[in-house]
Scaffold this active site. Structure first.
Site, PDB file in Angstrom:
ATOM      1  N   LYS A 113       0.832  -1.208   0.000  1.00  0.00           N
ATOM      2  CA  LYS A 113       0.000   0.000   0.000  1.00  0.00           C
ATOM      3  C   LYS A 113       0.868   1.260   0.000  1.00  0.00           C
ATOM      4  O   LYS A 113       0.405   2.336   0.369  1.00  0.00           O
ATOM      5  CB  LYS A 113      -0.893   0.011   1.245  1.00  0.00           C
ATOM      6  CG  LYS A 113      -2.010  -1.007   1.225  1.00  0.00           C
ATOM      7  CD  LYS A 113      -3.168  -0.509   0.401  1.00  0.00           C
ATOM      8  CE  LYS A 113      -4.401  -1.376   0.598  1.00  0.00           C
ATOM      9  NZ  LYS A 113      -5.567  -0.844  -0.160  1.00  0.00           N
ATOM     10  N   ARG A 114       2.128   1.114  -0.402  1.00  0.00           N
ATOM     11  CA  ARG A 114       3.095   2.228  -0.380  1.00  0.00           C
ATOM     12  C   ARG A 114       3.208   2.810   1.024  1.00  0.00           C
ATOM     13  O   ARG A 114       3.428   3.977   1.221  1.00  0.00           O
ATOM     14  CB  ARG A 114       2.713   3.310  -1.401  1.00  0.00           C
ATOM     15  CG  ARG A 114       2.592   2.795  -2.829  1.00  0.00           C
ATOM     16  CD  ARG A 114       2.068   3.854  -3.755  1.00  0.00           C
ATOM     17  NE  ARG A 114       3.110   4.814  -4.161  1.00  0.00           N
ATOM     18  CZ  ARG A 114       2.870   6.071  -4.475  1.00  0.00           C
ATOM     19  NH1 ARG A 114       1.650   6.565  -4.399  1.00  0.00           N
ATOM     20  NH2 ARG A 114       3.851   6.860  -4.857  1.00  0.00           N
ATOM     21  N   ALA A 170       3.168   6.953   1.491  1.00  0.00           N
ATOM     22  CA  ALA A 170       2.379   7.755   0.560  1.00  0.00           C
ATOM     23  C   ALA A 170       1.257   8.499   1.263  1.00  0.00           C
ATOM     24  O   ALA A 170       0.403   9.097   0.611  1.00  0.00           O
ATOM     25  CB  ALA A 170       1.810   6.863  -0.541  1.00  0.00           C
ATOM     26  N   LEU A 185      -1.971   9.264   4.130  1.00  0.00           N
ATOM     27  CA  LEU A 185      -3.210   8.709   4.657  1.00  0.00           C
ATOM     28  C   LEU A 185      -3.788   7.660   3.719  1.00  0.00           C
ATOM     29  O   LEU A 185      -3.803   7.844   2.502  1.00  0.00           O
ATOM     30  CB  LEU A 185      -4.219   9.848   4.851  1.00  0.00           C
ATOM     31  CG  LEU A 185      -5.669   9.471   5.140  1.00  0.00           C
ATOM     32  CD1 LEU A 185      -5.795   8.836   6.527  1.00  0.00           C
ATOM     33  CD2 LEU A 185      -6.563  10.706   5.032  1.00  0.00           C
ATOM     34  N   GLY A 222       0.414  12.589   4.524  1.00  0.00           N
ATOM     35  CA  GLY A 222       0.616  12.141   5.891  1.00  0.00           C
ATOM     36  C   GLY A 222       1.991  11.553   6.129  1.00  0.00           C
ATOM     37  O   GLY A 222       2.491  11.552   7.260  1.00  0.00           O
ATOM     38  N   GLU A 230       3.980  14.464   7.024  1.00  0.00           N
ATOM     39  CA  GLU A 230       3.598  14.871   8.377  1.00  0.00           C
ATOM     40  C   GLU A 230       4.276  13.985   9.417  1.00  0.00           C
ATOM     41  O   GLU A 230       4.755  14.472  10.454  1.00  0.00           O
ATOM     42  CB  GLU A 230       2.084  14.794   8.536  1.00  0.00           C
ATOM     43  CG  GLU A 230       1.336  15.822   7.697  1.00  0.00           C
ATOM     44  CD  GLU A 230      -0.162  15.755   7.888  1.00  0.00           C
ATOM     45  OE1 GLU A 230      -0.724  16.676   8.501  1.00  0.00           O
ATOM     46  OE2 GLU A 230      -0.780  14.769   7.432  1.00  0.00           O
ATOM     47  N   GLU A 253      -2.959  17.205  -0.834  1.00  0.00           N
ATOM     48  CA  GLU A 253      -4.296  17.346  -0.251  1.00  0.00           C
ATOM     49  C   GLU A 253      -5.159  18.369  -0.989  1.00  0.00           C
ATOM     50  O   GLU A 253      -6.365  18.177  -1.177  1.00  0.00           O
ATOM     51  CB  GLU A 253      -4.177  17.736   1.233  1.00  0.00           C
ATOM     52  CG  GLU A 253      -3.755  16.602   2.155  1.00  0.00           C
ATOM     53  CD  GLU A 253      -2.256  16.375   2.186  1.00  0.00           C
ATOM     54  OE1 GLU A 253      -1.809  15.528   2.973  1.00  0.00           O
ATOM     55  OE2 GLU A 253      -1.526  17.045   1.409  1.00  0.00           O
ATOM     56  N   ARG A 280      -6.891  17.111  -3.940  1.00  0.00           N
ATOM     57  CA  ARG A 280      -7.864  16.058  -3.633  1.00  0.00           C
ATOM     58  C   ARG A 280      -9.048  16.578  -2.833  1.00  0.00           C
ATOM     59  O   ARG A 280      -9.880  15.813  -2.367  1.00  0.00           O
ATOM     60  CB  ARG A 280      -7.172  14.921  -2.871  1.00  0.00           C
ATOM     61  CG  ARG A 280      -6.145  14.189  -3.725  1.00  0.00           C
ATOM     62  CD  ARG A 280      -5.336  13.192  -2.947  1.00  0.00           C
ATOM     63  NE  ARG A 280      -4.345  12.531  -3.809  1.00  0.00           N
ATOM     64  CZ  ARG A 280      -3.286  11.875  -3.375  1.00  0.00           C
ATOM     65  NH1 ARG A 280      -3.057  11.791  -2.066  1.00  0.00           N
ATOM     66  NH2 ARG A 280      -2.448  11.310  -4.217  1.00  0.00           N
ATOM     67  N   GLY A 286      -4.152  16.858   8.061  1.00  0.00           N
ATOM     68  CA  GLY A 286      -4.815  16.620   9.337  1.00  0.00           C
ATOM     69  C   GLY A 286      -3.952  15.935  10.365  1.00  0.00           C
ATOM     70  O   GLY A 286      -4.421  15.622  11.460  1.00  0.00           O
TER      71      GLY A 286
END
Length: 271
Positions: free
Chosen positions: A36-37, A73, A75, A120, A123, A143, A146, A151
């Site tokens: 899922k990277r 990658a 969230l 994320g 982050e 973000e 998209r 967050g």
């Protein structure tokens, strides 16, 4: 559904998306969702929080790494569509708690970055204290394109690294920065060839673990607060923590060793 697994050498269970190992007085925590990277889902974030919250006292520094071609990658967007506003706020606050356990936790953390450090993932990286980037690394905050907003603490941490204007540009345009650009911007501290990141990260973590605990505490917890204070308050706080640090028994022993020429001098070496 993810099932918690005992972490070798630690009194904690972690999801399959994380692996923890001890290497003397340092720990290596590895993201393990390569398929899922290394996108960050809830079990992974909760596992990160639990790991850093329960670190044994014998651990003096942590290396945060990732399996596969990418650090993270960001969230896991498949979870995002299932939340209403109230749930979204609670979810964001859970990331804040988890990443605060890194930034203001028990020990310094060295991140080893490669491939995607996106959303994320950036982050998460920004919550660590030292960042080593392999030349395959690239950074982005998609973000804005998209229809969402950061967050996981990114609006607080990332501008402190690259400035508000640069973060605005990244989010508004979807601009991706490569490893060399990220190094110039101040996202990473060290730039190394592909495959060399983990060894460099462990080398740095071992060096950090050799500092006195009080000095590491002061750098992690007090320095960031001083940077946000007015000058007079900053000077006062600095004087207090300097006196506390130099009054530590281990610090006194190290200073004595230096004065007696039993300690190495500071010299410049290539990083």
């Amino acid at each position: 559904m993810s099932t918690a697994q005992p972490a070798d050498g630690f009194d904690i269970e972690l999801p399959p998306s994380l692996r923890a190992e001890r290497r003397g007085d340092i720990a290596v925590l590895t993201l393990r969702r390569a398929h899922k990277r290394n996108a960050l889902d809830d079990p992974t974030v909760f596992g990160i929080e639990a790991f850093f919250e329960s670190l044994p006292d014998a651990i003096k520094a942590v290396v945060l790494a990732a399996e596969g071609e990418h650090f993270s990658a960001g969230l896991d967007l498949s979870e995002l569509t299932e939340r209403n506003v109230t749930q979204g706020i609670a979810h964001s606050r859970s990331w804040h708690r988890a990443f605060d356990r890194i930034e203001f936790g028990k020990v310094p953390v060295v991140a080893v970055l490669h491939g995607a450090v996106v959303g994320g993932g950036l982050e998460l990286a920004a919550s660590t204290h030292v960042r080593v980037a392999e030349t395959s690394t690239y950074y982005a905050l998609p973000e804005g394109t998209r229809g969402i907003f950061v967050g996981g603490g990114g609006s607080v941490r990332v501008p402190r690294l690259i400035g508000v204007s640069r973060m605005m540009e990244m989010m508004l345009t979807g601009h991706t920065y490569g490893a060399e650009e990220g190094q110039a911007l101040g996202i990473s501290h060290y730039l190394v060839p592909p495959g060399a990141g983990l060894a460099k990260g462990i080398e740095l973590a071992k060096r950090i673990a050799g500092n006195t605990p009080m000095t590491n505490f002061a750098v992690m917890h007090v320095l960031p607060r001083i940077a946000e204070q007015d000058r007079a308050s900053g000077y006062l706080t600095e004087a207090l923590i300097a006196a506390i640090a130099q009054g530590d028994d281990e610090a006194k022993a190290r200073l004595q060793a230096f004065l007696e020429k039993r300690a190495p001098k500071t010299i410049h070496t290539k990083s």
